[in-house]
Design a protein around this motif. Structure first.
Motif, mmCIF file in Angstrom:
data_model
loop_
_atom_site.group_PDB
_atom_site.id
_atom_site.type_symbol
_atom_site.label_atom_id
_atom_site.label_comp_id
_atom_site.label_asym_id
_atom_site.label_seq_id
_atom_site.Cartn_x
_atom_site.Cartn_y
_atom_site.Cartn_z
ATOM 1 N N PRO A 101 -17.558 -24.510 -3.395
ATOM 2 C CA PRO A 101 -17.071 -25.801 -3.906
ATOM 3 C C PRO A 101 -15.785 -26.164 -3.171
ATOM 4 C CG PRO A 101 -17.431 -24.234 -5.714
ATOM 5 C CD PRO A 101 -17.532 -23.455 -4.430
ATOM 6 N N LEU A 102 -15.433 -27.429 -3.241
ATOM 7 C CA LEU A 102 -14.108 -27.809 -2.734
ATOM 8 C C LEU A 102 -13.171 -27.728 -3.930
ATOM 9 C CD1 LEU A 102 -14.252 -30.703 -0.187
ATOM 10 C CD2 LEU A 102 -14.968 -28.337 -0.002
ATOM 11 N N TYR A 103 -12.196 -26.868 -3.834
ATOM 12 C CA TYR A 103 -11.349 -26.596 -4.994
ATOM 13 C C TYR A 103 -10.292 -27.680 -5.163
ATOM 14 C CZ TYR A 103 -13.643 -22.187 -4.050
ATOM 15 O OH TYR A 103 -14.583 -21.228 -3.791
ATOM 16 N N TYR A 104 -9.965 -27.945 -6.426
ATOM 17 C CA TYR A 104 -8.904 -28.913 -6.715
ATOM 18 C C TYR A 104 -7.560 -28.340 -6.295
ATOM 19 C CZ TYR A 104 -11.975 -31.673 -9.727
ATOM 20 O OH TYR A 104 -12.967 -32.452 -10.210
ATOM 21 N N HIS A 116 -6.970 -18.808 -7.927
ATOM 22 C CA HIS A 116 -6.982 -17.641 -8.813
ATOM 23 C C HIS A 116 -8.266 -16.866 -8.567
ATOM 24 C CE1 HIS A 116 -9.780 -19.747 -11.444
ATOM 25 N NE2 HIS A 116 -8.950 -20.765 -11.486
ATOM 26 N N THR A 131 -15.742 -16.888 -5.486
ATOM 27 C CA THR A 131 -16.768 -17.684 -4.801
ATOM 28 C C THR A 131 -16.552 -17.653 -3.291
ATOM 29 O OG1 THR A 131 -16.543 -19.201 -6.666
ATOM 30 C CG2 THR A 131 -18.028 -19.878 -4.917
ATOM 31 N N ASP A 160 -10.620 -30.332 -2.629
ATOM 32 C CA ASP A 160 -10.923 -31.595 -3.295
ATOM 33 C C ASP A 160 -9.573 -32.221 -3.645
ATOM 34 O OD1 ASP A 160 -11.882 -33.600 -4.880
ATOM 35 O OD2 ASP A 160 -13.090 -32.299 -6.183
ATOM 36 N N TRP A 186 -15.708 -37.089 -8.156
ATOM 37 C CA TRP A 186 -16.877 -36.228 -7.937
ATOM 38 C C TRP A 186 -17.835 -36.830 -6.909
ATOM 39 C CZ3 TRP A 186 -18.409 -31.451 -8.392
ATOM 40 C CH2 TRP A 186 -17.756 -30.614 -9.296
ATOM 41 N N ALA A 223 -16.196 -36.107 -3.657
ATOM 42 C CA ALA A 223 -16.112 -34.701 -3.240
ATOM 43 C C ALA A 223 -17.470 -34.123 -2.846
ATOM 44 C CB ALA A 223 -15.494 -33.874 -4.358
ATOM 45 N N LEU A 224 -18.513 -34.429 -3.592
ATOM 46 C CA LEU A 224 -19.822 -33.835 -3.287
ATOM 47 C C LEU A 224 -20.276 -34.175 -1.865
ATOM 48 C CD1 LEU A 224 -21.527 -34.486 -6.742
ATOM 49 C CD2 LEU A 224 -21.309 -32.226 -5.656
ATOM 50 N N ASN A 256 -18.762 -34.208 0.708
ATOM 51 C CA ASN A 256 -18.147 -33.389 1.765
ATOM 52 C C ASN A 256 -19.163 -32.494 2.469
ATOM 53 O OD1 ASN A 256 -17.617 -30.231 1.530
ATOM 54 N ND2 ASN A 256 -17.915 -31.042 -0.518
ATOM 55 N N ASP A 292 -19.857 -23.747 -14.236
ATOM 56 C CA ASP A 292 -19.151 -24.919 -14.775
ATOM 57 C C ASP A 292 -19.506 -26.208 -14.054
ATOM 58 O OD1 ASP A 292 -17.937 -23.708 -12.597
ATOM 59 O OD2 ASP A 292 -15.909 -24.307 -13.142
ATOM 60 N N ILE A 293 -19.971 -26.086 -12.812
ATOM 61 C CA ILE A 293 -20.236 -27.323 -12.069
ATOM 62 C C ILE A 293 -21.712 -27.415 -11.658
ATOM 63 C CG2 ILE A 293 -17.858 -27.731 -11.368
ATOM 64 C CD1 ILE A 293 -18.368 -26.421 -8.720
ATOM 65 N N HIS A 295 -23.785 -30.492 -9.362
ATOM 66 C CA HIS A 295 -24.451 -30.064 -8.128
ATOM 67 C C HIS A 295 -25.969 -30.152 -8.191
ATOM 68 C CE1 HIS A 295 -20.512 -28.664 -6.942
ATOM 69 N NE2 HIS A 295 -20.987 -28.509 -5.716
ATOM 70 N N HIS A 343 -22.988 -18.791 -10.030
ATOM 71 C CA HIS A 343 -22.585 -17.508 -10.601
ATOM 72 C C HIS A 343 -21.840 -17.722 -11.913
ATOM 73 C CE1 HIS A 343 -18.383 -17.936 -9.359
ATOM 74 N NE2 HIS A 343 -18.812 -18.321 -8.173
ATOM 75 N N TRP A 346 -15.360 -15.070 -14.293
ATOM 76 C CA TRP A 346 -14.499 -13.910 -14.538
ATOM 77 C C TRP A 346 -13.755 -14.165 -15.828
ATOM 78 C CZ3 TRP A 346 -14.371 -9.309 -12.280
ATOM 79 C CH2 TRP A 346 -15.075 -9.188 -11.081
#
Ligand code: MSP
Length: 621
Positions: free
Chosen positions: A10-13, A19, A25, A51, A228, A231-232, A234, A260-261, A265, A287, A290
């Protein structure tokens, strides 16, 4: 046409720092990339990135008194730096504020607009700033955002909508025909379940009056694109202008995401692509998360709080990569714990693999087995099955990686490591080298060959240390690695030094605000003014000092991680603030009966003291 294997994270915010979730990922993508290269049928192209638009980022920038672009530029440096520390070797890093992306988003929007798949409508709904999306009344759980559990606000807006519902049947049919396109299977079932409800249309714009930080809607100056939707795209836009020397073609082979996403997707994205006339991605792997399972254990009250990425800093990226890949059954949730980390590294890496190497290296030199290398006469001490067995492990690893089960791949390799250790124990080369030197020499050279196979197969997980190990093996004179330790044992007390710094624990979602406590909670802390009467260094621990502190009614020994900021001689006679009722712990063999409080800023540590003279032992409240 053989295009390359194209996989993405994913493209992280950029509203926070990476973290463990983001790291997982990205490490998974890197590990898969390296395995695909190793087994190499096709070239691999690995994309990650950031993102950078939307309300969350714009808010984070405002909180830091930065323009959004300044904020994003700074964060991009930080994220890339963390990826470098974790040995992430991506082929392309895309930021959604790059012109190569913005242009494609506008083209994409124009395509669906011209097809009449976009309409304008006044909309009223419950908006979650956190999730950056609207929910209907019935979506809400206890009046809150059903995903993040955070507050929502009622908003009314005129916006552009994408006719997503028009493609619902197409998508249902697509998943019937392509059952492997979302894995694990139970995630596909979740998607199918979601598609049994009528699919609404997707609001794809935000009025500039509310949010300016976004890609302009090409046909209306008053709007920017919903984050969103931007970002998708990308994943597609990165294929049009890859970095120099790289090639990649759409569709992507694999999107790695967490659960979560999944909807964005597996529902929005294929429909967006289909509407614009492009193929959907071939596969999406979602996946689990954690989790910080034993909250009490990781909480401040236990003093057991560590930022997972600090482990990578402290013990090297390889051990962290190994831990996250081995510990999570890809697909399921996993629990992070320091204890688990230490146990896993000590048993698998220090004991099994590390010992295998150090025994062989030590004996190789002791008995000069190098002399048997040239003779060419080889015996097969694995009863003729060696090559067969190694090939079988390699095949199994390949299968597990194709099915995205790195934990299973690791199990296969580590079983071989344990077998090699048994083989050496069976030979007892330290004895047999004296009785039958030649046969022992050949047998051990074979073991070293096997270790090379192991190192090659583990290199995608632990690139740095396996490179060192293979250098040792390939080197004719087998110069031993420094100290003979590939993976030194981790001593839990080394970690307790960090515990005193009060670092943050596993942090899902990027929030850095601590939990609130009540005054009653605070009253549990017994904090007093103390006087340092003695301070000395601790042998072998360059960050620790052992202090004798008078706390009024007794003298306590306290071990403090302040040696980098204070000389022992400067501390005598200093008033300090002491947390007195902290459970005693042993740090590097020295008993610590309390904690001196300090302000910690990066590497700088400044002890807290009193503003004026007060009696020793006085309570702090
Ligand atoms: N910006 C969107 C994604 C847009 S993709 C076109 C976003 N960003 S995020 O920063 O919130 O990252 C979400 C991703 O981070 C998850 O899908 C997962 O890859 C990773 N994780 C974040 N927290 C996680 C855990 N606690 N556990 C595992 N991974 C999770 O959503």
């Amino acid at each position: 046409m053989s295009s390359n294997f194209y996989l993405t994270t994913p493209l992280y915010y950029v509203n926070g720092e990476p973290h463990i979730g983001h790291a997982y990922t990205t490490i998974l993508a890197d590990v898969l990339t390296r395995y695909h290269r190793l087994f190499g049928e096709r070239e691999v192209h690995f994309l990650t990135g950031l993102d950078e638009h939307g309300q969350k980022v714009s808010q984070a920038a405002a909180e830091n008194s930065k323009t959004p672009q300044e904020h994003c530029d700074e964060m991009a440096v930080l994220w890339k730096d963390v990826w470098e520390k974790l040995s992430i070797a991506y082929d392309d890093f895309i930021r959604t504020t790059e012109p190569r992306h913005e242009k494609v988003v506008m083209d994409f929007l124009n395509r669906i607009y011209e097809k009449d798949d976009v309409y304008v409508k006044k909309y009223e709904g419950w908006y979650s700033v956190y999730e950056e999306r609207y929910f209907t009344e019935k979506d809400l759980v206890d009046g809150k955002d059903p995903i993040s559990g955070r507050p929502v606000e009622k908003r009314e807006e005129t916006n552009y909508f994408f006719r997503m519902s028009k493609y619902q049947e197409w998508l249902i049919d697509y998943y019937e025909k392509n059952p492997d396109s979302v894995i694990p299977k139970f995630r596909l079932n979740e998607v199918k379940g979601f598609l049994r409800q009528p699919l609404g249309d997707l609001c794809i714009s935000r009025p500039k009056s509310r949010l300016e930080w976004g890609i302009p809607i090409p046909w209306d100056d008053d709007y920017v694109t919903y984050v969103w939707f931007d970002a998708l795209i990308n994943y597609y836009s990165a294929t049009l202008k890859p970095p120099k020397g790289k090639t990649v073609t759409w569709p992507a082979d694999l999107h790695l995401i967490a659960k979560d996403i999944l909807t964005t997707h597996a529902v929005y994205w294929p429909i967006m692509l289909h509407a614009a006339g492009y193929e959907p991605p071939k596969q999406i792997f979602a996946h689990g998360w954690w989790l910080d399972k034993d909250a009490a254990k990781m909480s401040k009250s236990e003093g057991n709080v560590i930022r997972p990425l600090d482990l990578a800093d402290k013990f090297g990226a390889d051990t962290f990569r190994y831990y996250v890949m081995r510990e999570m059954t890809a697909g399921q949730d996993a629990n992070f714990s320091i204890d688990g980390f230490v146990k896993r590294i000590n048993s698998d890496l220090a004991n099994d693999l590390g010992n295998l190497y150090s025994r062989l290296a030590k004996l190789y030199h002791q008995f000069s087995w190098g002399k048997y290398k040239q003779s060419g006469s080889k015996q097969d001490n694995f009863e003729g099955k060696l090559t067969e067995q190694l090939n079988a492990v390699r095949d199994k690893v390949k299968n597990e990686i194709e099915a995205i089960r790195p934990h299973k791949a690791i199990e296969e390799i580590m079983a071989l490591v344990r077998e090699l250790n048994r083989y050496i124990e069976h030979w007892e080369p330290w004895k047999s080298a004296k009785i039958k030197p030649e046969a022992t020499g050949y047998a051990m050279l074979e073991a070293i060959d096997c270790l090379d196979w192991v190192a090659e197969l583990l290199a995608p997980i632990m690139p740095e240390r396996m490179k060192l190990l293979r250098q040792w093996i390939k080197n004719d004179v087998h110069i031993p690695l420094k100290g003979l330790h590939l993976f030194p044992r981790i001593d839990l007390s080394e970690l307790q030094i960090d515990e005193q710094n009060g670092n943050d624990a596993v942090n899902h979602g990027g929030s850095t605000v601590s939990d609130e406590i009540s005054i009653e909670d605070f009253k549990h802390l017994d904090i007093r003014v103390g006087l340092v009467i003695e301070a000395k260094k601790i042998k072998g621990a360059d960050r620790l000092l052992s202090l004798k502190v008078d706390i009024g009614n007794e003298v306590r020994q306290i071990v403090a991680g302040i040696a980098k900021s204070y000389n022992p001689e400067d501390l005598k006679g200093k008033r300090v603030i002491v947390l007195v009722n902290l459970k005693p712990v042993k740090l590097r063999g020295a008993l610590s009966q309390g904690m001196v409080l300090a302000a910690v800023s990066g590497k700088d540590i400044v002890l807290l003291t009193t503003d004026g003279n007060v009696e020793i032992g006085v309570e702090v409240s």
